[in-house]
Design a protein around this motif. Structure first.
Motif, short mmCIF file in Angstrom:
data_model
loop_
_atom_site.label_atom_id
_atom_site.label_comp_id
_atom_site.label_asym_id
_atom_site.label_seq_id
_atom_site.Cartn_x
_atom_site.Cartn_y
_atom_site.Cartn_z
N TYR A 86 46.82 45.54 44.99
CA TYR A 86 47.20 45.11 43.64
C TYR A 86 48.42 45.88 43.13
CZ TYR A 86 43.64 41.69 42.63
OH TYR A 86 42.91 40.53 42.63
N TRP A 107 39.04 33.44 50.07
CA TRP A 107 39.85 33.25 48.87
C TRP A 107 39.40 31.99 48.13
CZ3 TRP A 107 45.10 35.51 47.70
CH2 TRP A 107 45.27 36.74 48.33
N ARG A 139 32.41 40.84 40.01
CA ARG A 139 32.78 41.29 41.35
C ARG A 139 32.18 42.67 41.63
NH1 ARG A 139 37.24 38.05 40.04
NH2 ARG A 139 37.90 36.71 41.78
N SER A 176 31.27 37.33 49.60
CA SER A 176 32.66 37.18 49.99
C SER A 176 33.02 38.32 50.93
CB SER A 176 33.55 37.17 48.74
OG SER A 176 34.90 37.01 49.06
N VAL A 187 41.91 47.66 47.87
CA VAL A 187 42.21 46.72 46.79
C VAL A 187 43.21 47.32 45.81
CG1 VAL A 187 41.22 45.51 44.80
CG2 VAL A 187 40.02 45.49 47.00
N GLU A 224 31.90 41.81 47.65
CA GLU A 224 33.07 41.94 48.53
C GLU A 224 32.94 43.18 49.42
OE1 GLU A 224 35.97 40.03 45.09
OE2 GLU A 224 35.30 42.12 45.02
N GLU A 268 34.76 32.21 40.48
CA GLU A 268 35.25 32.67 39.18
C GLU A 268 35.22 31.52 38.17
OE1 GLU A 268 39.24 34.81 37.35
OE2 GLU A 268 38.59 35.32 39.39
N GLU A 295 36.28 32.82 46.26
CA GLU A 295 36.56 33.64 45.07
C GLU A 295 36.99 32.76 43.89
OE1 GLU A 295 37.09 37.27 44.69
OE2 GLU A 295 36.20 37.78 46.64
N ILE A 304 40.25 39.30 48.85
CA ILE A 304 41.21 39.85 47.89
C ILE A 304 42.47 40.32 48.62
CG2 ILE A 304 41.59 41.63 46.13
CD1 ILE A 304 38.54 41.88 45.95
#
Length: 273
Positions: A253, A154, A238, A135, A249, A178, A161, A157, A140
């Protein structure tokens, strides 16, 4: 440690090529796929029967299944699939043509899906396997002027998952790698660029700074991380690659959580009871 059979898509150059050589140097066997297998002749000359070069266009679902079958028969199993094939589409959302968008999703998402579907029965039969999806940190944390590329990662991902939960009971692990920007041809000759609209020139110029020397990682130094990932008994879902990835990241977040929290009363009220 027992040698493994590794299938790598997009192995003709860039990270795929670097990783293929790293596996072969330590004694693993590699199925190296590329649209033009002449680019793999030197690997065959050096490593002989330890490498199986196979022509593959991941957009062709039947060809994906045929390649898995061929590799399985040649080496008697496949321990690891690294879905690395893909490319970058650079351009603002408004600039992107229908064909450019479809081609990007076709390769980066559907190509990965076909290879993943093809490998599962092999790994289920073996009662073990490791599917590694390449990825990006952009899977993310999206960035402007790479919107369709962001969307493809995306999608990867979310797909991966869900896949991890579905196939764990078969002894199959799934990892999503990633990377931040690395000094490969990804943003150069292998990239596709949209027809520009002048309104987006300034934001494109800002993005160019992200790919300047010093910001991009050294592709050659990624190999030890991939070898360690493949050798891990409990590989992570990940794995970030590069020194800029984690800080980016963490900030993304933190921002998301802050916004969600500031709107939580509205969110809860929408539930109705």
């Amino acid at each position: 440690m027992k040698s493994k059979v590794i299938l790598i898509t997009g192995a003709s150059r860039g990270l795929g090529r670097i990783w293929a050589e790293a596996f072969l140097k330590r004694g693993d066997k590699v199925v190296a796929t590329a649209r033009n297998i002449d680019s793999l002749n030197d690997l065959v000359a050096t490593y002989g029967e330890a490498v199986l070069p196979v022509k593959l266009n991941v957009n062709d679902r039947d060809q994906c299944f045929d390649v898995i079958k061929q590799a399985d028969q040649y080496f008697g199993g496949i321990d690891v699939l690294i879905n690395n094939a893909g490319y970058g589409l650079f351009g603002a959302i408004e600039e992107t043509t229908e064909q450019e968008a479809r081609d990007q999703i076709e390769t980066n998402v559907f190509g990965l899906l076909w290879m993943t579907q093809a490998i599962i029965p092999v790994m289920r039969r073996q009662h073990h396997g490791h599917i590694i999806q390449i990825s990006s940190v952009l899977g993310i944390a999206a960035t402007p002027v790479l919107g369709i590329y962001n969307a493809s990662k995306w999608a990867m991902e979310g797909l991966s998952e869900s896949l991890a939960a579905e196939v764990k009971r078969f002894g199959i692990n799934v990892s999503i790698v990633e990377p931040n920007a690395f000094g490969t041809d990804w943003s150069g000759g292998s990239a596709v660029k949209t027809e520009p609209i002048a309104f987006y020139d300034d934001i494109k110029e800002a993005l160019n700074g992200y790919f300047k020397p010093g910001m991009t990682g050294n592709p050659g130094t990624t190999a030890p991380a991939i070898l360690k990932l493949v050798d891990s008994e409990k590989p992570p879902l990940r794995l970030l690659l590069g020194k800029h990835a984690l800080s980016r990241v963490q900030q993304v977040y933190a921002d998301r959580l802050a916004v969600w929290d500031s709107w939580k009363e509205i969110s809860v009220a929408a539930h109705g009871h």
